[in-house]
Design a protein around this motif. Structure first.
Motif, PDB file in Angstrom:
ATOM      1  N   ASP A   1       0.859  -1.176   0.000  1.00  0.00           N
ATOM      2  CA  ASP A   1       0.000   0.000   0.000  1.00  0.00           C
ATOM      3  C   ASP A   1       0.901   1.233   0.000  1.00  0.00           C
ATOM      4  O   ASP A   1       1.447   1.624   1.027  1.00  0.00           O
ATOM      5  N   TRP A   2       1.092   1.843  -1.184  1.00  0.00           N
ATOM      6  CA  TRP A   2       1.985   2.995  -1.319  1.00  0.00           C
ATOM      7  C   TRP A   2       1.274   4.310  -1.068  1.00  0.00           C
ATOM      8  O   TRP A   2       1.906   5.359  -1.035  1.00  0.00           O
ATOM      9  N   ALA A   3      -0.021   4.277  -0.909  1.00  0.00           N
ATOM     10  CA  ALA A   3      -0.755   5.536  -0.781  1.00  0.00           C
ATOM     11  C   ALA A   3      -0.962   5.938   0.674  1.00  0.00           C
ATOM     12  O   ALA A   3      -0.100   6.537   1.299  1.00  0.00           O
ATOM     13  N   GLU A   4      -2.088   5.574   1.190  1.00  0.00           N
ATOM     14  CA  GLU A   4      -2.532   6.073   2.488  1.00  0.00           C
ATOM     15  C   GLU A   4      -1.647   5.663   3.663  1.00  0.00           C
ATOM     16  O   GLU A   4      -1.393   6.457   4.563  1.00  0.00           O
ATOM     17  N   HIS A   5      -1.161   4.438   3.675  1.00  0.00           N
ATOM     18  CA  HIS A   5      -0.466   3.924   4.849  1.00  0.00           C
ATOM     19  C   HIS A   5       1.059   3.892   4.719  1.00  0.00           C
ATOM     20  O   HIS A   5       1.730   3.349   5.581  1.00  0.00           O
TER      21      HIS A   5
ATOM     22  N   SER B   1       4.803   5.054   5.079  1.00  0.00           N
ATOM     23  CA  SER B   1       5.514   5.971   5.976  1.00  0.00           C
ATOM     24  C   SER B   1       6.554   6.739   5.175  1.00  0.00           C
ATOM     25  O   SER B   1       7.105   6.236   4.194  1.00  0.00           O
ATOM     26  N   ARG B   2       6.828   7.968   5.590  1.00  0.00           N
ATOM     27  CA  ARG B   2       7.790   8.826   4.908  1.00  0.00           C
ATOM     28  C   ARG B   2       8.724   9.446   5.940  1.00  0.00           C
ATOM     29  O   ARG B   2       8.273  10.017   6.922  1.00  0.00           O
TER      30      ARG B   2
END
Length: 113
Positions: A27-31, A33-34
């Protein structure tokens, strides 16, 4: 000590999700981490495939501080682009002994195709 810390990069880590048949997807969108960290980013070549659908592949080499948490499944955001980490980041030992000197990786950005 890194060669020249002139850049900030964002390490993006997707949430691994187990789906149907125990298949792992990311899941690269909502969840995702950055984490933004200091780095030295250098060009590392590019290539082009022409034909029905032109593809341009751009490579960068990224030097990070020792102990930076980055893996082969992460992505690197830099200069308005999202790069895929190529293989396992290399953790270089300190030549004077004791610990890690720096972390080094290559990453790829692909357009077209």
């Amino acid at each position: 000590m890194l060669p020249l810390v002139t850049d900030l990069v964002t390490i993006v880590r997707a949430l691994a999700v187990t789906g149907y048949g125990n298949a792992v997807t990311y899941d690269w969108a909502e969840h995702a981490s950055r984490v933004t960290v200091e780095a030295c980013v250098q060009p590392n070549g590019s290539g082009e495939t022409t034909g029905g659908r032109d593809t341009v592949i751009t490579h960068i080499r990224v030097f990070l501080h020792p102990g930076t948490d980055v893996t082969a499944t992460d992505r690197i955001e830099w200069n308005g682009r999202t790069y895929e980490v190529d293989g396992e980041p290399q953790r270089w030992p300190d030549p004077t002994g004791g610990g890690e000197h720096h972390v080094e990786l290559t990453a790829t950005y692909t357009t077209g195709g």
